[in-house]
Write an enzyme that holds these catalytic residues in place. Structure first.
Site, PDB file in Angstrom:
ATOM      1  N   GLY A  90      -3.510 -11.837 -20.721  1.00 18.88           N
ATOM      2  CA  GLY A  90      -4.687 -12.668 -20.452  1.00 18.88           C
ATOM      3  C   GLY A  90      -4.169 -13.744 -19.266  1.00 18.88           C
ATOM      4  O   GLY A  90      -3.305 -13.513 -18.414  1.00 18.88           O
ATOM      5  N   SER A 122       2.250  -8.497 -21.028  1.00 17.46           N
ATOM      6  CA  SER A 122       1.531  -9.634 -19.943  1.00 17.46           C
ATOM      7  C   SER A 122       1.879 -10.986 -19.992  1.00 17.46           C
ATOM      8  O   SER A 122       3.069 -11.407 -20.106  1.00 17.46           O
ATOM      9  CB  SER A 122       0.121  -9.200 -19.634  1.00 17.46           C
ATOM     10  OG  SER A 122      -0.479  -9.696 -18.523  1.00 17.46           O
ATOM     11  N   ALA A 123       0.850 -11.842 -20.192  1.00 19.63           N
ATOM     12  CA  ALA A 123       1.084 -13.276 -20.458  1.00 19.63           C
ATOM     13  C   ALA A 123       2.137 -13.503 -21.689  1.00 19.63           C
ATOM     14  O   ALA A 123       2.772 -14.617 -21.574  1.00 19.63           O
ATOM     15  CB  ALA A 123      -0.154 -14.025 -20.665  1.00 19.63           C
ATOM     16  N   HIS A 159       4.027  -6.905 -14.956  1.00 20.86           N
ATOM     17  CA  HIS A 159       3.024  -6.361 -14.059  1.00 20.86           C
ATOM     18  C   HIS A 159       3.624  -6.068 -12.371  1.00 20.86           C
ATOM     19  O   HIS A 159       3.041  -6.166 -11.470  1.00 20.86           O
ATOM     20  CB  HIS A 159       1.786  -6.980 -13.810  1.00 20.86           C
ATOM     21  CG  HIS A 159       0.989  -6.891 -14.953  1.00 20.86           C
ATOM     22  ND1 HIS A 159       0.289  -5.983 -15.379  1.00 20.86           N
ATOM     23  CD2 HIS A 159       0.526  -8.015 -15.753  1.00 20.86           C
ATOM     24  CE1 HIS A 159      -0.546  -6.264 -16.374  1.00 20.86           C
ATOM     25  NE2 HIS A 159      -0.170  -7.410 -16.872  1.00 20.86           N
ATOM     26  N   GLU A 194       4.918  -1.871 -14.794  1.00 19.05           N
ATOM     27  CA  GLU A 194       3.999  -1.513 -15.833  1.00 19.05           C
ATOM     28  C   GLU A 194       4.496   0.063 -16.521  1.00 19.05           C
ATOM     29  O   GLU A 194       5.103   0.844 -15.745  1.00 19.05           O
ATOM     30  CB  GLU A 194       2.609  -1.278 -15.179  1.00 19.05           C
ATOM     31  CG  GLU A 194       1.796  -2.708 -14.728  1.00 19.05           C
ATOM     32  CD  GLU A 194       0.227  -2.201 -14.423  1.00 19.05           C
ATOM     33  OE1 GLU A 194      -0.153  -1.381 -14.449  1.00 19.05           O
ATOM     34  OE2 GLU A 194      -0.154  -3.462 -14.620  1.00 19.05           O
TER      35      GLU A 194
END
Length: 234
Positions: A90, A122-123, A159, A194
């Site tokens: 997020g 991700s985050a 990413h 990814e």
């Protein structure tokens, strides 16, 4: 050091279902652990209950019980009792902001250093590095500090892509990382593509997932092959 980390670049690859590409990696990483504390703090456009349920649904075939940290009366106690800690993606700034606000940074560091499995994407992976200065996100809030969990003493860029869309005149990801290296020439950045992940287990740090990643330092970019040993960074 007894850290056991799985730092996924993303929750999806292409058109795959949520966490589908990572299910086997998550299952292997958790071993016999079948109960996790999930931290949905990076979710901004999805509420915490919905986010937690999304993860529960994605991991249903593994018979994993997902408990959202927001459902505990005391988030500190949730971390102290956690059998595994999982942090979703997020907005990285919001995630770190809420970790500081709830005074969870040191607790998570202590638990992970003692061997509690940590999984992020991700985050959730970005905050496992030294700071969030190489996140891709907009600073929609101002955390107490940019200093992150420092579970790995490097910068992370989930990413990562070197794609430059035709006609795009803004800065590319690579240009942003070059800017960071100008100001921080002695700091290593790992670009996690990814579908791939960094895994630290038994004091060995490896790139897994079937594709290459990238290592940046002092203006130089080098390829990190799949299954490469990156333990020199520890």
């Amino acid at each position: 050091m007894n850290k056991h980390l799985l730092l996924l670049s993303s929750s999806r690859v292409g058109e795959t279902a949520y966490l589908e590409h990572a299910t086997a990696m998550i299952d292997e990483h958790l071993g016999d652990v079948r109960e996790i504390v999930f931290i949905p703090y990076a979710g901004v456009t999805i509420n915490f209950d919905e986010y937690t349920q999304r993860v529960q649904n994605a991991l249903a075939e593994l018979n994993i019980n997902v408990k959202g940290i927001h459902t505990f009366a005391d988030p500190k106690q949730a971390i102290e009792q956690a059998k595994a800690i999982v942090v979703g993606g997020g907005n990285t700034f919001q995630l770190l902001n809420l970790l500081y606000r709830n005074e969870l940074i040191e607790l998570i560091q202590q638990k992970v250093s003692a061997g509690t499995p940590y999984i992020g994407w991700s985050a959730g992976s970005n905050i496992a590095g030294a700071s969030i200065k190489t996140t891709n996100d907009m600073p929609i809030v101002e955390p107490q500090s940019f200093n992150a969990l420092n579970l790995l003493p490097v910068q992370l860029n989930p990413h990562y892509t070197d794609f430059n869309p035709p006609g795009h005149n803004g800065e590319t990801r690579e240009q942003r990382l070059q800017e960071f290296m100008v100001v921080n020439p002695d700091t290593t950045i790992i670009g996690i593509v990814e579908g791939t992940a960094l895994q630290l287990t038994k004091q060995k740090l490896s790139l897994i997932g079937g594709a290459q990643g990238y290592r940046f330092i002092n203006g130089c970019k080098t390829i990190v092959p799949d299954q490469a040993d990156l333990s020199d960074l520890l």
